[in-house]
Design an enzyme around this catalytic site. Structure first.
Site, PDB file in Angstrom:
ATOM      1  N   ASN A   7      34.360  39.315  35.998  1.00 52.91           N
ATOM      2  CA  ASN A   7      35.205  40.387  36.540  1.00 52.91           C
ATOM      3  C   ASN A   7      35.469  41.387  35.419  1.00 52.91           C
ATOM      4  O   ASN A   7      36.303  41.136  34.551  1.00 52.91           O
ATOM      5  CB  ASN A   7      36.510  39.766  37.059  1.00 52.91           C
ATOM      6  N   GLU A  87      46.395  41.179  39.733  1.00 49.05           N
ATOM      7  CA  GLU A  87      46.655  42.495  39.131  1.00 49.05           C
ATOM      8  C   GLU A  87      46.815  43.553  40.216  1.00 49.05           C
ATOM      9  O   GLU A  87      47.656  44.442  40.116  1.00 49.05           O
ATOM     10  CB  GLU A  87      45.518  42.850  38.159  1.00 49.05           C
ATOM     11  N   SER A 199      41.701  33.081  31.466  1.00 49.96           N
ATOM     12  CA  SER A 199      41.422  32.846  30.042  1.00 49.96           C
ATOM     13  C   SER A 199      40.283  31.861  29.787  1.00 49.96           C
ATOM     14  O   SER A 199      40.310  31.109  28.815  1.00 49.96           O
ATOM     15  CB  SER A 199      42.692  32.395  29.307  1.00 49.96           C
TER      16      SER A 199
HETATM   17  P1  PGA Z   1      40.770  36.616  32.095  1.00 47.92           P
HETATM   18  O1  PGA Z   1      40.854  37.200  33.580  1.00 47.92           O
HETATM   19  O2  PGA Z   1      39.532  35.746  32.030  1.00 47.92           O
HETATM   20  O3  PGA Z   1      40.713  37.808  31.207  1.00 47.92           O
HETATM   21  O4  PGA Z   1      42.008  35.789  31.901  1.00 47.92           O
HETATM   22  C1  PGA Z   1      40.506  36.428  34.681  1.00 47.92           C
HETATM   23  C2  PGA Z   1      40.677  37.232  35.924  1.00 47.92           C
HETATM   24  O5  PGA Z   1      41.590  38.063  35.983  1.00 47.92           O
HETATM   25  O6  PGA Z   1      39.923  37.065  36.896  1.00 47.92           O
END
Ligand code: PGA
Length: 237
Positions: A7, A87, A199
């Site tokens: 993503n 988000e 993460s």
């Molecule tokens: P991140 O995001 O791997 O940067 O924690 C994951 C996501 O929002 O799908």
């Protein structure tokens, strides 16, 4: 083999995208789905991977300035779309009803939704993670047939783990994902593909790969760093 979904969010601009594409090389992977910004979708045409979008319009009507419909995305070679990302729910106030509409638009156009669900830190501390997840699943699947529900890929993404560098322990992930599997089986009689997100990076992928209960990962930040993403992909083969 695990599914790896990248993503890209809004991380890359034209120059950094050029560099990413050069460094990532030929991927030729049928277990990798990349969700770039809309403006870069075309740049992945020769990579022989699956393409996803980060969202989709709620609307079918064409007079919707600034929107991209499922029909348009499908015709551009996009077969997957993330929906319900935290988000967008937090910053753009997308509701669970919006997510439900987007899922319907995608399925109608033979695209696969990647539905994000997960709890905030406060909800985790209150011990209501499973209540939140149940509500999110039921809301997202409203008025859908079981046959369509089963097509949806689910990404369990604890909101407190997204972009923070903090991941749950494998026991914590297993506990929630097992709950999701049991709930889907008991309430809907379906068995969906389930990913973990939050993460994920090259340093924790070996540990996460010990979890046989998950089918793959939804990866944000680390998916925009070509070397790191390639390492993750190689470990998920
Ligand atoms: P991140 O995001 O791997 O940067 O924690 C994951 C996501 O929002 O799908």
């Amino acid at each position: 083999m695990k599914i790896v979904v990248g993503n890209h969010k809004a991380y890359l601009d034209s120059d950094t995208m050029d560099k990413f594409l050069l460094d990532i090389g030929a991927l030729n992977s049928n277990n990798v789905i990349i969700c770039p910004s809309f403006i870069y979708l075309d740049r992945f045409k020769d990579k022989n991977i699956l393409l996803g979008s980060q969202t989709v319009s709620n609307y079918e009507i064409k007079a919707t300035t600034g929107e991209l419909s499922a029909e348009q995305l499908k015709s551009a070679g996009v077969d997957f779309s993330i929906v319900g990302h935290s988000e967008r729910r937090q910053l753009l106030h997308e509701s669970i009803d919006d997510t439900n509409i987007k899922i319907k638009q995608l399925l109608k156009n033979k695209m696969i939704p990647i539905l994000c669900i997960g709890e905030t830190k406060e909800e985790k501390d209150k011990g209501i993670t499973k209540d939140i997840i149940t509500k999110e699943l039921d809301g997202a699947f409203k008025e859908l047939s079981l046959e369509l529900i089963e097509k949806v890929i689910i990404a369990y993404e604890p909101i407190w783990a997204i972009g923070t560098g903090i991941t749950p322990t494998n026991d914590e992930i297993e506990d929630v994902v097992k709950y999701i599997r049991d709930y889907l089986n008991d309430s809907y009689r379906v068995a969906n593909i389930i990913l973990y997100g939050g993460s994920v990076n090259s340093a924790n992928i070996d540990e996460l790969n010990k979890l046989s209960i998950i089918d793959g990962y939804l990866i944000g930040g680390a998916s925009t760093k070509a070397d790191e993403f390639k390492e993750i992909i190689n470990k998920c083969k």
